[in-house]
Design an enzyme around this catalytic site. Structure first.
Site, PDB file in Angstrom:
ATOM      1  N   LEU A   1      -1.903  35.463  63.139  1.00 55.95           N
ATOM      2  CA  LEU A   1      -1.299  36.056  61.956  1.00 55.95           C
ATOM      3  C   LEU A   1       0.136  35.563  61.879  1.00 55.95           C
ATOM      4  O   LEU A   1       0.780  35.328  62.909  1.00 55.95           O
ATOM      5  CB  LEU A   1      -1.306  37.588  62.036  1.00 55.95           C
ATOM      6  CG  LEU A   1      -2.662  38.301  61.994  1.00 55.95           C
ATOM      7  CD1 LEU A   1      -2.457  39.800  62.211  1.00 55.95           C
ATOM      8  CD2 LEU A   1      -3.394  38.039  60.692  1.00 55.95           C
ATOM      9  N   ASP A   2       0.669  35.431  60.666  1.00 56.80           N
ATOM     10  CA  ASP A   2       2.077  35.083  60.512  1.00 56.80           C
ATOM     11  C   ASP A   2       2.937  36.093  61.257  1.00 56.80           C
ATOM     12  O   ASP A   2       2.568  37.261  61.400  1.00 56.80           O
ATOM     13  CB  ASP A   2       2.478  35.105  59.028  1.00 56.80           C
ATOM     14  CG  ASP A   2       1.782  34.036  58.212  1.00 56.80           C
ATOM     15  OD1 ASP A   2       1.243  33.088  58.803  1.00 56.80           O
ATOM     16  OD2 ASP A   2       1.776  34.179  56.969  1.00 56.80           O
ATOM     17  N   GLN A   3       4.097  35.661  61.706  1.00 59.22           N
ATOM     18  CA  GLN A   3       4.991  36.546  62.448  1.00 59.22           C
ATOM     19  C   GLN A   3       5.287  37.830  61.683  1.00 59.22           C
ATOM     20  O   GLN A   3       5.310  38.921  62.267  1.00 59.22           O
ATOM     21  CB  GLN A   3       6.306  35.827  62.763  1.00 59.22           C
ATOM     22  CG  GLN A   3       7.310  36.688  63.530  1.00 59.22           C
ATOM     23  CD  GLN A   3       8.560  35.925  63.922  1.00 59.22           C
ATOM     24  OE1 GLN A   3       8.710  34.739  63.602  1.00 59.22           O
ATOM     25  NE2 GLN A   3       9.464  36.581  64.619  1.00 59.22           N
TER      26      GLN A   3
ATOM     27  N   THR B   1       3.506  39.260  59.341  1.00 66.04           N
ATOM     28  CA  THR B   1       2.301  39.993  58.962  1.00 66.04           C
ATOM     29  C   THR B   1       1.859  40.879  60.124  1.00 66.04           C
ATOM     30  O   THR B   1       1.854  40.451  61.272  1.00 66.04           O
ATOM     31  CB  THR B   1       1.161  39.021  58.601  1.00 66.04           C
ATOM     32  OG1 THR B   1       1.591  38.151  57.547  1.00 66.04           O
ATOM     33  CG2 THR B   1      -0.083  39.771  58.159  1.00 66.04           C
TER      34      THR B   1
ATOM     35  N   ARG C   1       0.043  34.721  50.736  1.00 66.02           N
ATOM     36  CA  ARG C   1       1.407  34.787  50.219  1.00 66.02           C
ATOM     37  C   ARG C   1       1.624  33.728  49.133  1.00 66.02           C
ATOM     38  O   ARG C   1       2.224  34.004  48.077  1.00 66.02           O
ATOM     39  CB  ARG C   1       2.408  34.586  51.361  1.00 66.02           C
ATOM     40  CG  ARG C   1       2.286  35.671  52.428  1.00 66.02           C
ATOM     41  CD  ARG C   1       2.905  35.261  53.763  1.00 66.02           C
ATOM     42  NE  ARG C   1       4.361  35.200  53.705  1.00 66.02           N
ATOM     43  CZ  ARG C   1       5.115  34.870  54.743  1.00 66.02           C
ATOM     44  NH1 ARG C   1       4.543  34.557  55.911  1.00 66.02           N
ATOM     45  NH2 ARG C   1       6.426  34.845  54.639  1.00 66.02           N
TER      46      ARG C   1
END
Length: 226
Positions: free
Chosen positions: A50-52, A54, A160
């Protein structure tokens, strides 16, 4: 890190916003979910990220064979994922002409490409990788909307980028929202709430959920009563 599920083959965690999934470049970016988990579960291996910024559910395998099998589930799209997000404006109004299915889901399609001059920003571009996301509105406010999202593909920053591409960036997004929208919340309003897949060894259906209490009205993050 305490898993919300564990067995001899896999682990499921809820990652907080702001924590890297895997180590980044430089000594200051070594603290991450995978390292914290591997300090406790020495056989744990990364399957997806997951993105940092998120938050939400993330799966780790226990051992090489489990990693291979779970990775195959992702590759063959046997993993269902659902996210919650708070976005600017009301996409149900601006996208009213986009056909919705019987459950209210609308589709966004747009090839996603890394913008090398501005990396890590990604953009919609014909030379990018084909990408598809589904979304539907849960609650609409005066300035923002709470939506559900399902990624059909798994590109970097996909949800996003896709919501920005239709004019509804996520609140708190440091990369894809203008400063006034970024400043509305202390974090990116994107959360991986549900994940489901067949068990990599038994094929039993697994479904995990980590609900968030968010709103389309300010302050957007709803605090639960103690």
């Amino acid at each position: 890190m305490t898993p919300i599920y564990e067995d001899e083959h896999l682990l499921v965690f809820e990652k907080p916003s702001g924590l890297l999934s895997v180590p980044g470049r430089g000594p200051e970016k070594q603290d991450c979910l995978s390292k914290r988990v591997q300090d406790i579960y020495t056989d744990a291996l990364v399957v997806h990220r997951l993105d940092q910024d998120t938050s939400g559910l993330i799966v780790m395998a226990r051992g090489i064979e489990a990693q291979r099998r779970i990775s195959r589930l992702f590759e063959t799209r046997q993993v269902s994922k659902r996210y919650m997000a708070v976005v600017a404006g009301n996409p149900s109004q601006t996208q009213a002409e986009v056909p919705a299915n019987e459950e209210g889901w609308r589709t966004i399609e747009g090839n996603i490409l890394l913008d090398w001059e501005r990396r890590p920003i990604h953009i919609i571009h014909p030379d990018g990788k084909p990408s598809r996301s589904l979304w539907r509105c849960v609650q609409a406010g005066q300035e923002a909307s709470l939506i559900e999202l399902e990624p059909f593909t798994g590109r970097t920053h996909q949800l996003r980028v896709h919501m920005q591409s239709i004019g509804h960036p996520m609140l708190g997004d440091s990369l894809y929202a203008p400063p006034e929208l970024k400043a509305l919340t202390p974090r990116l309003m994107l959360h991986a709430q549900d994940i489901g897949f067949p068990h990599p060894f038994t094929q039993a259906p697994l479904m995990f959920s980590a609900p968030v209490h968010w709103s389309a009205q300010a302050p957007y993050v709803v605090m639960e009563s103690p």
